[in-house]
Design a protein around this motif. Structure first.
Motif, PDB file in Angstrom:
ATOM      1  N   ARG A 130      -6.444   7.807   7.154  1.00  0.00           N
ATOM      2  CA  ARG A 130      -6.652   6.904   8.285  1.00  0.00           C
ATOM      3  C   ARG A 130      -8.120   6.560   8.517  1.00  0.00           C
ATOM      4  O   ARG A 130      -8.459   6.039   9.578  1.00  0.00           O
ATOM      5  CB  ARG A 130      -6.064   7.534   9.560  1.00  0.00           C
ATOM      6  CG  ARG A 130      -4.567   7.776   9.479  1.00  0.00           C
ATOM      7  CD  ARG A 130      -4.069   8.456  10.731  1.00  0.00           C
ATOM      8  NE  ARG A 130      -2.628   8.684  10.696  1.00  0.00           N
ATOM      9  CZ  ARG A 130      -1.718   7.828  11.112  1.00  0.00           C
ATOM     10  NH1 ARG A 130      -2.108   6.672  11.621  1.00  0.00           N
ATOM     11  NH2 ARG A 130      -0.428   8.094  11.046  1.00  0.00           N
ATOM     12  N   VAL A 185      -9.160   1.885   5.393  1.00  0.00           N
ATOM     13  CA  VAL A 185      -8.039   1.013   5.783  1.00  0.00           C
ATOM     14  C   VAL A 185      -8.466  -0.453   5.738  1.00  0.00           C
ATOM     15  O   VAL A 185      -7.745  -1.309   5.213  1.00  0.00           O
ATOM     16  CB  VAL A 185      -7.528   1.402   7.188  1.00  0.00           C
ATOM     17  CG1 VAL A 185      -6.452   0.415   7.646  1.00  0.00           C
ATOM     18  CG2 VAL A 185      -6.964   2.823   7.175  1.00  0.00           C
ATOM     19  N   THR A 231      -2.176   4.259   3.877  1.00  0.00           N
ATOM     20  CA  THR A 231      -2.962   4.094   5.105  1.00  0.00           C
ATOM     21  C   THR A 231      -2.385   4.896   6.273  1.00  0.00           C
ATOM     22  O   THR A 231      -3.064   5.065   7.287  1.00  0.00           O
ATOM     23  CB  THR A 231      -3.026   2.607   5.486  1.00  0.00           C
ATOM     24  OG1 THR A 231      -1.701   2.048   5.475  1.00  0.00           O
ATOM     25  CG2 THR A 231      -3.890   1.833   4.511  1.00  0.00           C
ATOM     26  N   GLN A 250      -6.910  -3.413   3.258  1.00  0.00           N
ATOM     27  CA  GLN A 250      -6.265  -4.568   3.873  1.00  0.00           C
ATOM     28  C   GLN A 250      -7.073  -5.845   3.718  1.00  0.00           C
ATOM     29  O   GLN A 250      -6.521  -6.947   3.801  1.00  0.00           O
ATOM     30  CB  GLN A 250      -6.004  -4.284   5.352  1.00  0.00           C
ATOM     31  CG  GLN A 250      -5.017  -3.143   5.586  1.00  0.00           C
ATOM     32  CD  GLN A 250      -4.841  -2.807   7.048  1.00  0.00           C
ATOM     33  OE1 GLN A 250      -5.605  -3.268   7.897  1.00  0.00           O
ATOM     34  NE2 GLN A 250      -3.828  -1.998   7.365  1.00  0.00           N
ATOM     35  N   ASN A 302       0.805  -1.230   0.000  1.00  0.00           N
ATOM     36  CA  ASN A 302       0.000   0.000   0.000  1.00  0.00           C
ATOM     37  C   ASN A 302       0.836   1.277   0.000  1.00  0.00           C
ATOM     38  O   ASN A 302       0.343   2.342   0.391  1.00  0.00           O
ATOM     39  CB  ASN A 302      -0.964   0.027   1.203  1.00  0.00           C
ATOM     40  CG  ASN A 302      -2.015  -1.058   1.116  1.00  0.00           C
ATOM     41  OD1 ASN A 302      -2.498  -1.364   0.028  1.00  0.00           O
ATOM     42  ND2 ASN A 302      -2.359  -1.647   2.246  1.00  0.00           N
TER      43      ASN A 302
END
Length: 447
Positions: free
Chosen positions: A163, A168, A159, A172, A133
């Protein structure tokens, strides 16, 4: 099976080098043998050693030339070194290969530049991310959407900068079949829809679209439907209730009572009629269609009609004056201008207690002409002023319904003025009255 041109160019230098090396060694050996025949073994060995040393120094010198040329920056265009025999061929071959590599690099650079230009022209934000990322590249819209700076943030994990928890988790999680809609923290209030597309083993493309305006329009649509339903429900309930009362007590009620109830029902029906008319007017204005018919509108005549309409609504409870000594004509649509101007005047009547004063003024001030409506009524608190032109927005809902307002008047005024290159200025203070000013560019005046 024949050889291609590339095969030939690869074989020839190797064959030439072999022949050249064998020739040099043969010449040195023959020279040493000749010296040995006439002068003995020691002079022959010395001759052989010196010859090898000179040949070695020659090659080392040319090797230094080659290294120095290779280390020269490409943009300085250093001349190709010159030598005899084998090294001249080597220099030419290296130069040819360097030129080929340079042309390939130029083509790749041009292709990369075209790709970047195309990415900048895309209507979406684009971020190229590694599997960890980190930001490899981002276009201008991507910088705006996520509050990034390409020079500062390239190579940093996205990320760590964005935030927002949903964002995020989406990155992920690795499940990119459906896009994600979330509100970005920077800038505040921006709603984004993002979609991730893996395109290699270690790279992903993140596309972002700003749907803030669409979300706002959808929210406005929902509010509009809810407000219309609410505004229509109240008078319909009143009309239905009075009619039921009259029907149920038709034989018992006095004529005066029946007349009273039917009058109240008629009043509410009129309110619904005004609401529907204002909705149709506002809907026509919001389509953004150009003004169908523009003509020079006599300002004095128009304001005289508006003063009379305001006096009818006031019913003699207010003093309404008109200050318009001009014979100017304003280019525009007479029906739309009347609707905007009369809405401002009637609003002043509705929100000014009995005995108050209302003044209608037309004046030219520099490059602007102004229609002002001033009153000494209840006034408006500062926090309400920015929202007054929203549909159905009311400072005091109860009072507005009592006075017969639909909550659409100032929204109509705003759209009419916008269609005539005008602006609405509002100056008010609670307890000290209000001043609404419709401003037009002086170029709309017709001589």
């Amino acid at each position: 099976m024949g050889l291609s041109l590339e095969d030939v160019t690869e074989i020839r230098p190797i064959s030439y080098i072999r022949v050249a090396v064998l020739t040099i060694l043969t010449v040195i050996a023959l020279l040493a043998a000749a010296v040995g025949v006439f002068f003995g073994l020691v002079p022959a060995l010395a001759t052989f050693s010196v010859a090898l040393l000179l040949v070695g120094l020659y090659h080392i010198n040319n090797l230094f030339k080659l290294v120095r040329w290779l280390r020269t920056p490409v943009d300085e265009a250093a001349p190709l070194p010159r030598a005899f025999g084998l090294w001249d061929y080597v220099f030419a071959d290296v130069n040819r290969r360097a030129s080929t590599a340079s042309r390939q690099q130029e083509r790749l650079s041009a292709a990369l530049e075209r790709f970047r230009e195309a990415s900048q022209a895309m209507p979406n934000g684009l971020l190229f991310l590694s599997m960890s990322n980190t930001i490899e590249w981002v276009n201008r819209l991507g910088e705006q959407h996520f509050g990034l700076d390409r020079a500062r943030d390239q190579g940093a994990p996205v990320t760590n900068i964005v935030r927002q928890p949903d964002f995020v988790r989406y990155l992920q999680g690795g499940h990119y079949e459906e896009p994600l809609v979330f509100t970005a923290g920077r800038p505040i209030g921006r709603t984004l829809m993002v979609h991730v597309v893996p395109f290699s083993d270690d790279m992903r493309l993140l596309m972002s679209e700003d749907i803030t305006q669409g979300e706002r329009l959808e929210a406005m649509r929902r509010d509009f439907v809810a407000n219309v339903s609410h505004e229509m429900r109240t008078p319909l309930t009143v009309v239905s209730g009075f009619l039921e009362t009259v029907i149920d007590g038709l034989e018992d009620l006095e004529k005066d009572d029946i007349r009273h109830y039917l009058g109240l029902a008629s009043e509410q029906a009129g309110r619904m009629q005004r609401l529907i008319q204002d909705l149709l007017t506002l809907s026509a204005l919001e389509t953004g269609a150009p003004i169908l018919h523009e003509e020079p509108v006599d300002v004095g005549t128009l304001l005289g009609e508006i003063q009379q309409e305001a006096q009818v609504v006031s019913g003699g409870r207010h003093t309404i004056s008109l200050d318009c000594s001009t014979h100017a004509r304003l280019l525009g649509n007479n029906k739309e201008l009347y609707s905007a101007f009369v809405n401002l005047a009637i609003n002043a009547v509705r929100y000014t207690p009995a005995g108050g004063h209302i003044r209608l003024t037309w004046r030219q001030r520099g490059a602007v002409v102004e229609y002002m409506v001033e009153d000494d009524g209840i006034g408006i608190a500062p926090e309400h002023i920015p929202r007054l032109t929203e549909r159905f927005y009311r400072v005091d809902r109860g009072r507005s319904r009592e006075t017969g307002g639909t909550g659409l008047g100032l929204a109509i005024v705003k759209h009419v003025l916008s269609r005539h290159q005008g602006d609405l200025l509002i100056d008010s203070e609670p307890g000290r009255g209000s001043r609404f000013t419709a401003c037009f560019p002086v170029r709309r005046l017709v001589a």
